[in-house]
Design an enzyme around this catalytic site. Sequence first.
Site, PDB file in Angstrom:
ATOM      1  N   ASN A   9     -12.476  -2.953   4.149  1.00 52.75           N
ATOM      2  CA  ASN A   9     -13.603  -1.708   3.957  1.00 52.75           C
ATOM      3  C   ASN A   9     -14.593  -1.898   2.831  1.00 52.75           C
ATOM      4  O   ASN A   9     -14.154  -2.139   1.682  1.00 52.75           O
ATOM      5  CB  ASN A   9     -12.801  -0.278   4.089  1.00 52.75           C
ATOM      6  CG  ASN A   9     -11.866  -0.375   5.052  1.00 52.75           C
ATOM      7  OD1 ASN A   9     -11.966  -0.594   6.196  1.00 52.75           O
ATOM      8  ND2 ASN A   9     -10.923   0.615   4.952  1.00 52.75           N
TER       9      ASN A   9
ATOM     10  N   ASP B  43       0.921  -1.204   0.119  1.00 54.03           N
ATOM     11  CA  ASP B  43      -0.077  -0.046   0.045  1.00 54.03           C
ATOM     12  C   ASP B  43       0.735   1.271  -0.042  1.00 54.03           C
ATOM     13  O   ASP B  43       1.837   1.495   0.865  1.00 54.03           O
ATOM     14  CB  ASP B  43      -1.084  -0.067   1.233  1.00 54.03           C
ATOM     15  CG  ASP B  43      -2.112   1.105   1.196  1.00 54.03           C
ATOM     16  OD1 ASP B  43      -3.246   0.591   1.162  1.00 54.03           O
ATOM     17  OD2 ASP B  43      -1.814   2.289   1.339  1.00 54.03           O
ATOM     18  N   ILE B  44       0.656   2.222  -0.887  1.00 51.27           N
ATOM     19  CA  ILE B  44       1.390   3.461  -0.957  1.00 51.27           C
ATOM     20  C   ILE B  44       1.395   4.005   0.411  1.00 51.27           C
ATOM     21  O   ILE B  44       2.333   4.788   0.551  1.00 51.27           O
ATOM     22  CB  ILE B  44       0.616   4.360  -2.273  1.00 51.27           C
ATOM     23  CG1 ILE B  44       1.950   5.136  -2.808  1.00 51.27           C
ATOM     24  CG2 ILE B  44      -0.407   5.060  -1.705  1.00 51.27           C
ATOM     25  CD1 ILE B  44       1.382   5.710  -4.035  1.00 51.27           C
TER      26      ILE B  44
ATOM     27  N   HIS C 125     -10.446  -5.281  -1.643  1.00 49.56           N
ATOM     28  CA  HIS C 125      -9.026  -5.299  -1.303  1.00 49.56           C
ATOM     29  C   HIS C 125      -9.059  -5.614   0.208  1.00 49.56           C
ATOM     30  O   HIS C 125      -9.818  -5.076   0.878  1.00 49.56           O
ATOM     31  CB  HIS C 125      -8.213  -4.398  -1.658  1.00 49.56           C
ATOM     32  CG  HIS C 125      -8.629  -2.963  -1.224  1.00 49.56           C
ATOM     33  ND1 HIS C 125      -9.517  -2.097  -1.797  1.00 49.56           N
ATOM     34  CD2 HIS C 125      -8.332  -2.266  -0.094  1.00 49.56           C
ATOM     35  CE1 HIS C 125     -10.015  -1.062  -1.475  1.00 49.56           C
ATOM     36  NE2 HIS C 125      -9.214  -0.963  -0.100  1.00 49.56           N
ATOM     37  N   PHE C 126      -8.191  -6.336   0.495  1.00 46.41           N
ATOM     38  CA  PHE C 126      -7.855  -6.635   2.087  1.00 46.41           C
ATOM     39  C   PHE C 126      -6.457  -5.977   2.409  1.00 46.41           C
ATOM     40  O   PHE C 126      -5.578  -6.150   1.762  1.00 46.41           O
ATOM     41  CB  PHE C 126      -7.848  -8.141   2.289  1.00 46.41           C
ATOM     42  CG  PHE C 126      -9.047  -8.681   1.860  1.00 46.41           C
ATOM     43  CD1 PHE C 126      -9.950  -8.855   3.025  1.00 46.41           C
ATOM     44  CD2 PHE C 126      -9.372  -8.979   0.584  1.00 46.41           C
ATOM     45  CE1 PHE C 126     -11.394  -9.311   2.734  1.00 46.41           C
ATOM     46  CE2 PHE C 126     -10.804  -9.630   0.452  1.00 46.41           C
ATOM     47  CZ  PHE C 126     -11.695  -9.728   1.265  1.00 46.41           C
ATOM     48  N   HIS C 127      -6.560  -5.231   3.398  1.00 40.85           N
ATOM     49  CA  HIS C 127      -5.430  -4.568   3.896  1.00 40.85           C
ATOM     50  C   HIS C 127      -4.791  -5.702   4.991  1.00 40.85           C
ATOM     51  O   HIS C 127      -5.397  -5.873   5.991  1.00 40.85           O
ATOM     52  CB  HIS C 127      -5.640  -3.378   4.737  1.00 40.85           C
ATOM     53  CG  HIS C 127      -6.376  -2.132   4.267  1.00 40.85           C
ATOM     54  ND1 HIS C 127      -5.506  -1.222   3.711  1.00 40.85           N
ATOM     55  CD2 HIS C 127      -7.551  -2.162   3.589  1.00 40.85           C
ATOM     56  CE1 HIS C 127      -6.291  -0.438   2.869  1.00 40.85           C
ATOM     57  NE2 HIS C 127      -7.635  -0.572   3.152  1.00 40.85           N
TER      58      HIS C 127
END
Length: 140
Positions: free
Chosen positions: A87, A30-31, A100-102
């Site tokens: 989310n 993730d950026i 997406h999954f963080h």
Amino acid sequence: MEECIFCKIITGEIPSTTVYEDETIKAFLDISQTTPGHTLIVPKKHVADIFEYDQTLAAEVFGRIPKIARAIKNSDDSIKGMNIVNNNGAIAYQSVFHSHFHLIPRYSKKDDFKMVFTDNSANYKQEKLNQIAAQIKKQL
Ligand code: 5GP
Ligand code: ZN
């Protein structure tokens, strides 16, 4: 979909720092790097959010998460735990509408990730819980 930033990352049109890729998912840093190693896992199929998954896609995507989670954890001895966050909807802090999954490695209570779970249990008698559960069950 042509304007989807994660679809563009999947095709390589937008560069990303990839940690894992196969026919079903891509995992890239993730950026924002909320904590070091913060990684996103995205299905290559464009689905906006969890409500658009079928059971097969969910199994394919979720099934790949533990291996990547372990790799991140094993990459740095100072990683003590990990939050996995998904989310769904702007109200739930989703800002990119390609699901997406963080994976957010946790280093200490004072690192840069926080979650708040308010305890409202005092306001819920069993009858109210039963009512809520019945409403949900009706939809299953
Ligand atoms: P969300 O808020 O939808 O749950 O998470 C979207 C995430 O995508 C954010 O954490 C944000 O930092 C990340 N993100 C947005 N644009 C890019 C990008 O171009 N490259 C990468 N690697 N991450 C991005
Ligand atoms: Zn997309």
